[in-house]
Design a protein around this motif. Structure first.
Motif, mmCIF file in Angstrom:
data_model
loop_
_atom_site.group_PDB
_atom_site.id
_atom_site.type_symbol
_atom_site.label_atom_id
_atom_site.label_comp_id
_atom_site.label_asym_id
_atom_site.label_seq_id
_atom_site.Cartn_x
_atom_site.Cartn_y
_atom_site.Cartn_z
ATOM 1 N N LEU A 24 -14.558 5.701 2.602
ATOM 2 C CA LEU A 24 -14.270 5.138 1.661
ATOM 3 C C LEU A 24 -12.868 5.397 1.575
ATOM 4 C CD1 LEU A 24 -14.259 4.612 -1.632
ATOM 5 C CD2 LEU A 24 -13.841 6.835 -2.245
ATOM 6 N N ALA A 25 -12.695 6.807 2.072
ATOM 7 C CA ALA A 25 -10.817 7.318 2.826
ATOM 8 C C ALA A 25 -10.948 5.935 3.551
ATOM 9 C CB ALA A 25 -10.988 8.260 3.608
ATOM 10 N N ASN A 26 -11.723 5.535 4.612
ATOM 11 C CA ASN A 26 -10.364 3.650 4.665
ATOM 12 C C ASN A 26 -10.341 2.716 4.628
ATOM 13 O OD1 ASN A 26 -10.952 5.478 7.462
ATOM 14 N ND2 ASN A 26 -12.585 4.585 7.922
ATOM 15 N N GLY A 27 -10.996 2.438 3.351
ATOM 16 C CA GLY A 27 -11.431 1.070 2.430
ATOM 17 C C GLY A 27 -9.958 1.537 1.709
ATOM 18 N N VAL A 28 -9.338 2.837 1.141
ATOM 19 C CA VAL A 28 -8.511 3.146 0.026
ATOM 20 C C VAL A 28 -7.388 3.175 1.360
ATOM 21 C CG1 VAL A 28 -7.159 4.859 -0.877
ATOM 22 C CG2 VAL A 28 -9.654 4.200 -1.310
ATOM 23 N N VAL A 29 -7.172 3.360 2.208
ATOM 24 C CA VAL A 29 -5.812 3.494 3.325
ATOM 25 C C VAL A 29 -6.106 1.963 3.789
ATOM 26 C CG1 VAL A 29 -5.051 4.206 5.933
ATOM 27 C CG2 VAL A 29 -6.285 5.708 4.411
ATOM 28 N N GLU A 30 -7.027 0.996 3.807
ATOM 29 C CA GLU A 30 -6.696 0.042 4.291
ATOM 30 C C GLU A 30 -6.097 -1.031 2.671
ATOM 31 O OE1 GLU A 30 -9.977 -1.791 5.966
ATOM 32 O OE2 GLU A 30 -9.695 -0.458 7.992
ATOM 33 N N GLY A 31 -7.145 -0.669 1.349
ATOM 34 C CA GLY A 31 -6.017 -1.682 0.528
ATOM 35 C C GLY A 31 -4.591 -1.328 0.528
ATOM 36 N N LEU A 32 -4.696 -0.448 0.702
ATOM 37 C CA LEU A 32 -2.889 0.440 0.281
ATOM 38 C C LEU A 32 -2.223 -0.511 1.387
ATOM 39 C CD1 LEU A 32 -1.339 2.127 -1.462
ATOM 40 C CD2 LEU A 32 -1.746 4.069 0.192
ATOM 41 N N GLN A 33 -2.465 -0.512 2.082
ATOM 42 C CA GLN A 33 -1.921 -0.623 3.932
ATOM 43 C C GLN A 33 -1.558 -2.152 3.641
ATOM 44 O OE1 GLN A 33 -3.479 -0.062 7.257
ATOM 45 N NE2 GLN A 33 -1.818 -1.371 8.225
ATOM 46 N N ASN A 34 -2.523 -2.778 3.099
ATOM 47 C CA ASN A 34 -2.541 -4.086 3.068
ATOM 48 C C ASN A 34 -1.593 -4.945 1.496
ATOM 49 O OD1 ASN A 34 -4.308 -4.772 5.158
ATOM 50 N ND2 ASN A 34 -5.856 -4.728 3.609
ATOM 51 N N THR A 35 -1.470 -3.440 0.656
ATOM 52 C CA THR A 35 -0.546 -3.780 -0.577
ATOM 53 C C THR A 35 0.716 -3.554 -0.164
ATOM 54 O OG1 THR A 35 -2.392 -3.405 -2.130
ATOM 55 C CG2 THR A 35 -0.166 -3.262 -2.982
ATOM 56 N N VAL A 36 1.248 -2.936 0.810
ATOM 57 C CA VAL A 36 1.904 -2.275 1.099
ATOM 58 C C VAL A 36 2.864 -3.613 1.325
ATOM 59 C CG1 VAL A 36 3.942 -0.834 2.053
ATOM 60 C CG2 VAL A 36 1.884 -0.155 0.305
ATOM 61 N N VAL A 37 2.278 -3.982 2.763
ATOM 62 C CA VAL A 37 2.544 -4.763 4.198
ATOM 63 C C VAL A 37 2.669 -6.466 2.830
ATOM 64 C CG1 VAL A 37 1.836 -6.798 5.775
ATOM 65 C CG2 VAL A 37 1.554 -3.787 5.667
ATOM 66 N N ALA A 38 1.485 -6.600 2.288
ATOM 67 C CA ALA A 38 1.569 -8.380 1.247
ATOM 68 C C ALA A 38 3.495 -8.454 0.513
ATOM 69 C CB ALA A 38 0.761 -8.491 0.331
ATOM 70 N N SER A 39 3.600 -7.219 -0.316
ATOM 71 C CA SER A 39 4.686 -6.910 -1.423
ATOM 72 C C SER A 39 5.727 -6.913 0.224
ATOM 73 C CB SER A 39 5.011 -5.411 -1.827
ATOM 74 O OG SER A 39 3.705 -4.979 -2.706
ATOM 75 N N PHE A 40 6.355 -5.866 1.002
ATOM 76 C CA PHE A 40 7.088 -6.159 2.304
ATOM 77 C C PHE A 40 7.212 -8.323 2.394
ATOM 78 C CE2 PHE A 40 8.972 -6.035 6.051
ATOM 79 C CZ PHE A 40 10.326 -5.231 5.268
ATOM 80 N N GLN A 41 6.023 -8.147 2.787
ATOM 81 C CA GLN A 41 6.013 -9.650 3.131
ATOM 82 C C GLN A 41 6.838 -10.712 1.800
ATOM 83 O OE1 GLN A 41 2.212 -10.658 5.327
ATOM 84 N NE2 GLN A 41 3.068 -9.961 6.948
ATOM 85 N N ASP A 42 6.129 -10.513 1.082
ATOM 86 C CA ASP A 42 6.341 -11.338 -0.166
ATOM 87 C C ASP A 42 7.954 -11.182 -0.535
ATOM 88 O OD1 ASP A 42 4.285 -12.447 -0.879
ATOM 89 O OD2 ASP A 42 3.955 -11.121 -2.286
#
Length: 93
Positions: A24-42
């Protein structure tokens, strides 16, 4: 009555809960990381000049220094022009 099966069952449950918590912790961290990276790339896709600057840091640094020197020369030229204008004004009788 032996406590070994109960202890083994508790250890199994503990291991399962620990694994679930880690997943669960890894899923939350990966989800947050993917969100931040996607926002920065956009954001970089919307601002191509900044994207170019991010992808070419050495050229950005060189251009920044050149622009700083040009700006400094412009400020000095304006200061000299202002000085000459005041000297001309003060020399007029």
């Amino acid at each position: 009555m032996s406590l070994d099966p109960v202890t083994q069952s508790l250890q199994s449950v503990k291991g399962t809960l620990t694994g679930a918590t880690n997943q669960l912790a890894n899923g939350v961290v990966e989800g947050l990381q993917n969100t931040v990276v996607a926002s920065f790339q956009d954001w970089l896709a919307v601002h191509p000049v900044i994207a170019w600057m991010v992808h070419h840091p050495i050229l950005t640094l060189v251009l920044g220094v050149v622009l700083l020197l040009l700006f400094w020369g412009l400020v000095r030229a304006i200061a000299q022009l202002t000085e000459r204008i005041w000297i001309t004004i003060l020399q007029v009788p």
